[in-house]
Design a protein around this motif. Sequence first.
Motif, mmCIF file in Angstrom:
data_model
loop_
_atom_site.group_PDB
_atom_site.id
_atom_site.type_symbol
_atom_site.label_atom_id
_atom_site.label_comp_id
_atom_site.label_asym_id
_atom_site.label_seq_id
_atom_site.Cartn_x
_atom_site.Cartn_y
_atom_site.Cartn_z
ATOM 1 N N GLN A 145 0.826 -1.209 0.000
ATOM 2 C CA GLN A 145 0.000 0.000 0.000
ATOM 3 C C GLN A 145 0.865 1.266 0.000
ATOM 4 O OE1 GLN A 145 -2.544 -0.377 3.375
ATOM 5 N NE2 GLN A 145 -3.823 -2.005 2.475
ATOM 6 N N VAL B 94 2.633 10.376 -9.845
ATOM 7 C CA VAL B 94 1.781 10.709 -10.991
ATOM 8 C C VAL B 94 1.154 12.090 -10.801
ATOM 9 C CG1 VAL B 94 -0.320 10.063 -12.233
ATOM 10 C CG2 VAL B 94 1.352 8.311 -11.609
ATOM 11 N N GLY B 95 0.691 12.391 -9.563
ATOM 12 C CA GLY B 95 0.106 13.710 -9.321
ATOM 13 C C GLY B 95 1.115 14.828 -9.498
ATOM 14 N N GLU C 233 2.076 1.783 -3.475
ATOM 15 C CA GLU C 233 1.002 2.286 -4.333
ATOM 16 C C GLU C 233 0.754 3.773 -4.102
ATOM 17 O OE1 GLU C 233 -3.712 1.286 -5.302
ATOM 18 O OE2 GLU C 233 -2.601 0.179 -3.751
ATOM 19 N N TRP C 234 0.761 4.209 -2.856
ATOM 20 C CA TRP C 234 0.552 5.631 -2.559
ATOM 21 C C TRP C 234 1.701 6.470 -3.127
ATOM 22 C CZ3 TRP C 234 -0.593 4.459 3.285
ATOM 23 C CH2 TRP C 234 -1.867 3.853 3.359
ATOM 24 N N THR C 235 2.925 5.930 -3.062
ATOM 25 C CA THR C 235 4.067 6.668 -3.608
ATOM 26 C C THR C 235 3.929 6.858 -5.112
ATOM 27 O OG1 THR C 235 5.457 5.723 -1.856
ATOM 28 C CG2 THR C 235 6.573 6.695 -3.768
ATOM 29 N N LEU C 236 3.506 5.823 -5.808
ATOM 30 C CA LEU C 236 3.312 5.925 -7.257
ATOM 31 C C LEU C 236 2.225 6.941 -7.602
ATOM 32 C CD1 LEU C 236 3.599 2.195 -8.371
ATOM 33 C CD2 LEU C 236 5.253 4.031 -8.726
ATOM 34 N N TRP C 237 1.166 6.922 -6.858
ATOM 35 C CA TRP C 237 0.099 7.898 -7.135
ATOM 36 C C TRP C 237 0.590 9.322 -6.862
ATOM 37 C CZ3 TRP C 237 -3.742 7.225 -10.121
ATOM 38 C CH2 TRP C 237 -4.372 5.987 -10.246
ATOM 39 N N ALA C 238 1.371 9.497 -5.810
ATOM 40 C CA ALA C 238 1.916 10.833 -5.541
ATOM 41 C C ALA C 238 2.830 11.296 -6.668
ATOM 42 C CB ALA C 238 2.672 10.819 -4.205
#
Length: 563
Positions: free
Chosen positions: A408, A418-419, A411-416
């Motif tokens: 998890q 991308v943002g 996953e949060w790091t990847l989304w950050a």
Amino acid sequence: MQIDRLNVVLRARSGWEAMELGMALVRRHAAAVWAPWVAVSLPVFVLLNAVAWWTDSFGWAWLAMWWLKPLFERIALYVIARGVFGDASTTRQTLRAQRSWGWQGFWGYLGWRRLSPLRSVLLPVNLLEGADPAHRRQRRRAIAGGAMGHALLLTLVCMMFEIVLVAGGIAAVFLFIPVDLLSESWRAAWELAKQDMPAWMQLGVNLLFWGAATVIGPFYVGAGFGLYLDRRTQMEAWDLEIAFRRLRVRLQQAAPLLMLAVVLIWPGAALHAQQGRPSNAKGAVAAPAGDTPSLEDGLAPASDAADTADAADEDGEEVAEEDDPPLTYDNDPDNTLVGIFGNEPVDTAGFRQAVQRAYEDPLQSPTREVTEWKRTDTDTAEAEKAKREAAAKGSSQRGAKGPLLPAQIAEWTLWAFVGLLVVLLLVTAPRWLPWLRGSGRRRRATATAVVEDAIRIPDVAPPDPAARARALWQEGRPRQALALLYRASVDTMSERAQVSLPPGATEAQCLRASRRMPVEADRNLFARIVRVWQYAAYAGQLPTDDDFDTLATTLQAQFGWRA
């Protein structure tokens, strides 16, 4: 030939692999090959060229050394032929062996076979096999039959290598000649070679040919020996013979253990045979221990067994009733060992093994693979699916308690990331969006004008070149000043050397022409002005004001220019 002593791996090889094997043998025994080669060929070379110097004819000396090459190739063949069996040869042993080794079939290679391109692969036939002439002729024909193409290419390639080494040695001499004198040196060498080559030059050429033959010759012999080994391996199956010989050695080493095992196992086998002898239904006594029936003895008393069965019927024993099950292969008493062989003992273990081997024979019981489609059971498939779903649900419930925490976080790091990338694109949109649409304007850098000061050497020097050059130097045109001094110096050099230079003569041509000036001071001064001019024109290195003034004054005084 003791092929089991070979220290090389014998197998079927291609021609190129066989030649590489021979060259590897030469490299392995390099010192033992080249030391006696040089010890024999160098005195012969010195003797022949000394006679040629005395008779002033070096051509026949080179031809004689070339014709005697098989005499030196014997040395390399002797060393690698012994080395392939693991016998190291010293220089003294090799030279001593040349007195009596292999002369019987060798003289042809100094005569009518000297020009044969197959010499490398046929020379071992004459020197190593030692057969009579008629047999040698057949052997040469058989050996050369499968290696002719590679032997021809080997001869051609080695000859080209020798020519390249000689040409490279001649060209290496001109590497030590200055570039300015190179063309004249080539011309002088060509004139010497065309008209009357001096003795020292002919001796040098012969020395180069001897050196090239000394370097390439052992590799030529080794590659041919590799082809010879490969041909004999193919024709005589040396690799299989070596394998069988090694197998025989291993079996000889294991023979005492086998005999011991037989001695230990034999009494147990005899006791097992005594215990396994069958008896008849009447309790008949087994055969004596000393009686050893054969297969014929077991087949002979079939009539006695039939008489015994009839006697049993006569005594009133029970016989088969009508309601008994039908006879098959499994319940038929005639298919038993007693029904087949009678009451006599037989070797049932050997018989079972023979039957088993007969059934295992693929010709007697061929097998085949049959693939067919079957309908799967729907209920079974649904049960398996439900079981997998339950297992996945249970694992997800167990992972929710903690084991999935690193996943998890990733996953949060990847989304950050991308943002952040989206934010950067939005911020820089005014820069890349017009370019993406094709409406952006490229900024063109204004090119600065290049100011060049053309250097022009005057066609005619003025009567006072030193004074005019000083004036140009004061005006800030140093290259023009040096060009004027150079032009005036060339005119003066032409007058004093009494040469006429072609239009557009280069600095190198002027320097060569200046060597004809009788005064050495004039030659040195002209070389100095040429060097200063080249530094200024091509390297951009200008002399200082004092150096320029000193140079102009020296030129004016030395060459007699008007002030």
